[in-house]
Each structure stands twice: as structure tokens, then as C-alpha cells.
Design an enzyme around this catalytic site. Structure first.
Site, PDB file in Angstrom:
ATOM      1  CE  LYS A  37      -2.530   0.169   3.579  1.00 63.65           C
ATOM      2  NZ  LYS A  37      -1.557   0.906   4.424  1.00 63.65           N
ATOM      3  CB  THR A  44       5.214   0.049  -2.389  1.00 58.16           C
ATOM      4  OG1 THR A  44       5.996  -0.424  -1.294  1.00 58.16           O
ATOM      5  CG2 THR A  44       6.029  -0.011  -3.668  1.00 58.16           C
ATOM      6  NE  ARG A  79      -0.134   5.183   7.972  1.00 61.28           N
ATOM      7  CZ  ARG A  79      -0.160   3.878   8.199  1.00 61.28           C
ATOM      8  NH1 ARG A  79      -0.511   3.425   9.387  1.00 61.28           N
ATOM      9  NH2 ARG A  79       0.162   3.025   7.260  1.00 61.28           N
ATOM     10  CE  LYS A  95       4.686  -2.776   7.749  1.00 64.72           C
ATOM     11  NZ  LYS A  95       3.739  -1.631   7.714  1.00 64.72           N
ATOM     12  CB  ALA A 115      -5.053   1.563  10.690  1.00 64.71           C
ATOM     13  CG  PHE A 148      -3.305  -2.495   9.359  1.00 65.36           C
ATOM     14  CD1 PHE A 148      -2.261  -3.357   9.028  1.00 65.36           C
ATOM     15  CD2 PHE A 148      -3.268  -1.880  10.606  1.00 65.36           C
ATOM     16  CE1 PHE A 148      -1.213  -3.599   9.908  1.00 65.36           C
ATOM     17  CE2 PHE A 148      -2.218  -2.111  11.492  1.00 65.36           C
ATOM     18  CZ  PHE A 148      -1.190  -2.968  11.143  1.00 65.36           C
ATOM     19  CG  PHE A 154       4.175 -10.567  -6.849  1.00 66.75           C
ATOM     20  CD1 PHE A 154       5.246 -10.815  -6.000  1.00 66.75           C
ATOM     21  CD2 PHE A 154       3.195  -9.682  -6.427  1.00 66.75           C
ATOM     22  CE1 PHE A 154       5.335 -10.194  -4.762  1.00 66.75           C
ATOM     23  CE2 PHE A 154       3.271  -9.060  -5.189  1.00 66.75           C
ATOM     24  CZ  PHE A 154       4.353  -9.325  -4.350  1.00 66.75           C
ATOM     25  CD1 TRP A 166       8.857  -3.313  -3.996  1.00 68.67           C
ATOM     26  CD2 TRP A 166       9.723  -4.497  -5.696  1.00 68.67           C
ATOM     27  NE1 TRP A 166       9.926  -4.027  -3.509  1.00 68.67           N
ATOM     28  CE2 TRP A 166      10.475  -4.753  -4.535  1.00 68.67           C
ATOM     29  CE3 TRP A 166      10.073  -5.126  -6.889  1.00 68.67           C
ATOM     30  CZ2 TRP A 166      11.567  -5.629  -4.525  1.00 68.67           C
ATOM     31  CZ3 TRP A 166      11.167  -5.990  -6.898  1.00 68.67           C
ATOM     32  CH2 TRP A 166      11.897  -6.238  -5.725  1.00 68.67           C
TER      33      TRP A 166
END
Length: 559
Positions: free
Chosen positions: A72, A74, A95, A106, A274, A302, A383, A411
Site C-alpha cells: 500500500k 509502495t 505517516r 515489518k 490503524a 492496514f 508479481f 516496486w
């Protein structure tokens, strides 16, 4: 083929001086307070003194998270760079990462691949000290509360009814429940206590929802920290703590300016979780970003049932904001996990698993378009293992809801991989006008609001309050807090309050075990399931893989 890690990509970036980024964002140098060459705080006076009109606001949200990842942040960054590449004047509002996830599961949280904000190490670690200021303000209030009791307790505070906790920005389960004030009379009054992670502190929520210093002080003064022996609320204002807390937060309140890998201005400020808080960057940063760009791309934490719901029902309601478009991010891999496929099997085409999992995406999309009535696009992070048949299946299902699907490769390609998504977002903003509505009205009862969110957003059958929560609802209603919006704290891994229920479960009941008021933030908090406001570290924390080179000072391991 060996891929560079996120931090290696970020460290190879040739950053522009922050003064150049400020020029790109139309920020006059008189508003800039530099923190080195590549970071700056911006004077909030800019918001009221600029003659620029607010631009379009684009919200990026996502499907329910899985270990397969969604991307998200990214996508948010890559979309902004994509908008810049097609000639739009754009800013990002994000954020700040919490040290809890950075050292926990993470790792870094400033985007990924070729869609990142930099300087990546600074943003993920101490940045400009905002979280330190928020934690210290929180703990000053705790110290003044306990000192008041020690010095005679003129307000008649019942130590068994203290609701304020200390905080630290770290996953530390050992601090969830503690007993302090031990060692005799000179060392305080013994009592049960506990810590929240800083991002779950009400100070963080107040900080992110405040419109200016005056509003910040008013909100701080309303914070309820305890109740008296006759059950009357005691506030930070009663403890005369407001001014000192505001002094600690003065500099932190100024939004931070950094840049993406491609030089797009990024306002990174505030960062509540969140799942246990409202999950959005500060109102001041969002407003500043909107004034400084024709398009502002922001995100909510999230899945859309958590971050987007709170962004729309809490932040937008309080700040008078209306998104012009919403992006729902997902991956084929994650949807197959929602369909019951094991993580090790995600590289194999499986339309049956995708068909079982796609209702998760469709419910999030339907919530945005039908409940909130906002224009929406689905962004699929592609992907290499995703097949054309799987992509076509998602496109077809989303089209049935009247929503377009765009493949995103930000990405791997940065802004270039976000150009198609950027064009669709521009089309939504210019051609499809929403009719923004909230999921509940403020004049509903506490239980009616919880029912509305559970049924409309989560897809559940209803809500059940424990006996303790029912008493709390009655008391909060007596105190006049029943007309506030609701911030539901629940697992991020399911629409329900049970993390094991993947996909788009139905017929479940959400159990509310605790209700409390965040009077300063201006909302009620409903704790559901087993959600905790102080996470713990995993068996193999990311901290074990983070290091710094003795000679160069280069940090490694931040993903």
C-alpha cells in the site's frame, strides 16, 4: 538474478537538497526549518498564509493484509511519482513509521523497491524526533497524575480508576501490565499500571487530528486520565498539564518535508496504528500537502475496513475533507491466501483459490463505492508469477462492480510503473464525482454505531457487548460522549475480530470487551477480540538483522 534490498536502493539514490524539494512544493524558504540537507520542518503558518487553493485528494487503501504482502505505501509513493511523470503537480502525505514494527516484524516502513521516501534510514528511525516528543508529553501527564496523588490528591482521584498509561515506541510485552510506586511512601503510591506503544497513545491521536496549536491545546486539556471516588472524570486540564505538554509538542507539530526517490515532495507526519488507533497521518500535513499540490496522494493503515473506515468516518468528518478518488491495493498472491492457499504454493496458478479469496477485495471495493459513495480504482501489484488468467479474472470481477483494475509495477519500475494508475486516478478525479457519505450518523447510540460499522463495513451479523462494555456504554452516554465517532480496535487480519477468518466471512458477531473515551482526540475507542495496545516482538525480530558499519556508519538490515 540478485535483487537490491530496499535500503540498498534508497542508499544509491542521489537526493536533492530539501530546499529544492521545497521549491517544487511551492514552499517559500521563510517557512523552512532544515534538519540537515534532506529533511525539513515546515511552519504551519504556511497553511493559512498561502493563496493556493486545495488540490485533489486521493486516498490509497488496501485489501485485508496477509503475509504475502499488498504494497500500500509502495503504491502510494509510486502513484505520486507516476502522477508527476504525466505532468501533474503532486505531493504525498504519509505517516511516520513506528519503531515497533521497524524492529519487530515489518522492518522499514517507507515504501519499497523503487517507490520509497528518503532518507530511508532517518525516516524509519528517529527522523525529526516527533515520536520522542509525543512519548514524553504522554509520560509527563502520567508523572503529573501520580504526583498529584502523592502530594495530597486534592481532586480525589481513585487509583483504581486511573485510565492513563505510560508509553514507549517499542514492542515490549513485558510492560503491558506492571505494578509501580513500590519502595515506600517517598517513592509514590503503589498501583497497577501499564504501557501502550506510543502510536496507540491518545497524544498521538490528538497530535494527528489537531488543526493548529490552539486546537492542540484544547484537545490536550480534554484528555481524561482518571475518575474520582464519586466517578467524575479528571482531565489533563484539571492537572494543569496542558501548557507543558503543548510546549513539548510545539516543534513536533510542524509537518516534516522529505522526498521520494524521484524527487516528489512528501509530507511525512504523525503515525497512529490503524488496528488500535485511527491510522492516518496528521490533518495539518494533509492540508499543507493539498495546498502545495494540485494532487495529493495519502494512505490509511492496514485494510480498508480499518484505515479507510477511520480516515473517512473520523478524520474526514473532523477535518472537513472529502477524497476525490480512492485506490484499493491488492495482489493475486494475497487473494489466493484469502482463498485458503498456503504461502508456499502462491507461485502456482490457482483460479479456484483466487475465486474463493476475491470476495475480500470485492467487499472492500463495494464499501468504498456503495457505503461511502466514492470513485474507486483497484490497483493490482503484479508479481512475475501472476498469470494472465488470474489477472483477467480479477479485472472481470471488478468490472462487474463498475470499477476498473490497473496493474501496478511501481516496486520494480518506480513512477514509470505507476503511470497507468495515475491516468485512471486523474480520470476519476475529473470525470466521476462522488457523493461522499459516512457509514453512520453521530446522533446514533454507541451500540447503533458499532452495529453500523460491523454490518456495513465488516459484513458481520451484529455486535455483542460484554457486561463490562455495556456498563461503560451506559456511563459514557451519561457523561455525554455518546455522540462521538467510534474508533474500533480490532485485528487487521480479518473483517471480523477473529484473525483466522480470512476472505469475506459472513454471519459473525464482533465482541466489544471494552469501551473508553478519548475525549481529547474526540472519539470513543472500542476494543474487540484479543487486540492489544502494546504489541510484542516476534520469535525472530527484525532487530536481529539490523546493523551499522563501524567504518562508514552505513546502516544495513532495514529491509
Amino acid at each position: 538474478m540478485a535483487y537490491l534490498t530496499d535500503i540498498e536502493i534508497a542508499q544509491q539514490c542521489k537526493m536533492q537538497p530539501i530546499t529544492e524539494i521545497a521549491k517544487k512544493a511551492h514552499v517559500d524558504e521563510k517557512y523552512i526549518e532544515q534538519y540537515g540537507r534532506y529533511k525539513a520542518k515546515i511552519d504551519p503558518a504556511l497553511i493559512s498564509e498561502t493563496d493556493r487553493k486545495p488540490g485533489k485528494l486521493v486516498l490509497v487503501t488496501a485489501i485485508t493484509p496477509t503475509p504475502a504482502g499488498e504494497g500500500k505505501t509502495t503504491t502510494t509513493i509510486g502513484l505520486a511519482d507516476g502522477l508527476s511523470r504525466i505532468g501533474k503537480d503532486v505531493t504525498v502525505a504519509l505517516r511516520e513509521p513506528s519503531l515497533g514494527p521497524v524492529f519487530g516484524v515489518k522492518g522499514g516502513a517507507a515504501g519499497g523497491g523503487y517507490a520509497q521516501v528518503v532518507p530511508m534510514e532517518d525516516i524509519n528511525l528517529h527522523f525529526t524526533g516527533d515520536f520522542h516528543a509525543i512519548g514524553v508529553a504522554n509520560n509527563l501527564l502520567a508523572a503529573m497524575l501520580d504526583n498529584h496523588i502523592q502530594q495530597g490528591n486534592a481532586l480525589g482521584i481513585d487509583v483504581k480508576k486511573i485510565t492513563w498509561k505510560r508509553c514507549v515506541d517499542m514492542n515490549d510485552r513485558q510492560l503491558r501490565f506492571v505494578v509501580d510506586g513500590l519502595g515506600g511512601k517517598a517513592n509514590g503510591v503503589p498501583r497497577e499500571d501499564g504501557f501502550d506503544i506510543t502510536v496507540a497513545s491518545e497524544i498521538m491521536a490528538v497530535f494527528c487530528l489537531a488543526s493548529d496549536m490552539a486546537d492542540l491545546k484544547a484537545r490536550l486539556s480534554r484528555i481524561i486520565v482518571a475518575y474520582t471516588y464519586d466517578d467524575k472524570p479528571v482531565t489533563a486540564g484539571d492537572l494543569k498539564a496542558t501548557g507543558a505538554m503543548a510546549a513539548l509538542l510545539r516543534d513536533a507539530l510542524k509537518p516534516n518535508l522529505v522526498q521520494t526517490l524521484e524527487g516528489t515532495p512528501a509530507f511525512v507526519h504523525g503515525g497512529p496504528f490503524a488496528n488500535i488507533a485511527h491510522g492516518c497521518n496528521s490533518v495539518m500535513a494533509t492540508r499543507m500537502a493539498m495546498r502545495m499540490g494540485d494532487y495529493t496522494v495519502t494512505e490509511a493503515g492496514f485494510g480498508a475496513d480499518l484505515g479507510a473506515e477511520k480516515f473517512l468516518d473520523i478524520k474526514c468528518r473532523m477535518a472537513g475533507l472529502t477524497p476525490d478518488a480512492v485506490v484499493v491495493v491488492g495482489t493475486v498472491r494475497a487473494l489466493k491466501m484469502h482463498g485458503g492457499l498456503d504461502k508456499k504454493q502462491l507461485a502456482t496458478e490457482d483460479l479456484a483459490a483466487l475465486e474463493k479469496g476475491i470476495p475480500n477485495l470485492l467487499r472492500h471495493v463495494n464499501n468504498i463505492t456503495t457505503v461511502y459513495q466514492l470513485p474507486c480504482v483497484v490497483a493490482i501489484n503484479r508479481f512475475p508469477t501472476d498469470t494472465d488468467a488470474e489477472i483477467d479474472f480479477i479485472v472481470k470481477k471488478c468490472r462487474e462492480l463498475g470499477v476498473n483494475t490497473v496493474l501496478s509495477t511501481v516496486w520494480a519500475e518506480g513512477g514509470k510503473g505507476g503511470e497507468e494508475l495515475a491516468r485512471e486516478v486523474v480520470r476519476l478525479c475529473e470525470e466521476e464525482k462522488g457523493n461522499f457519505t459516512f457509514s453512520y450518523d453521530l446522533d446514533m447510540s454507541i451500540e447503533e454505531k458499532l452495529e453500523a460499522v460491523t454490518k456495513k463495513i465488516y459484513g458481520g451479523a451484529g455486535v455483542a457487548l460484554t457486561p463490562a462494555a455495556k456498563k461503560q456504554a451506559e456511563r459514557l452516554t451519561e457523561l455525554g460522549f455518546d455522540k462521538l465517532p467510534i474508533c474500533v480496535a480490532k485485528t487487521q487480519y480479518s473483517f471480523s475480530d477473529d484473525p483466522a477468518l480470512l476472505g469475506a466471512p459472513e454471519g459473525f458477531t464482533v465482541t466489544v470487551r471494552n469501551l473508553k473515551v478519548s475525549a481529547g482526540a474526540g472519539f470513543l475507542v472500542a476494543l474487540t477480540g484479543e487486540i492489544m495496545t502494546m504489541p510484542g516482538l516476534p520469535k525472530s525480530p527484525a532487530a536481529e538483522r539490523i546493523d551499522v558499519d563501524e567504518k562508514t556508519g552505513k546502516i544495513t538490515g532495514l529491509f
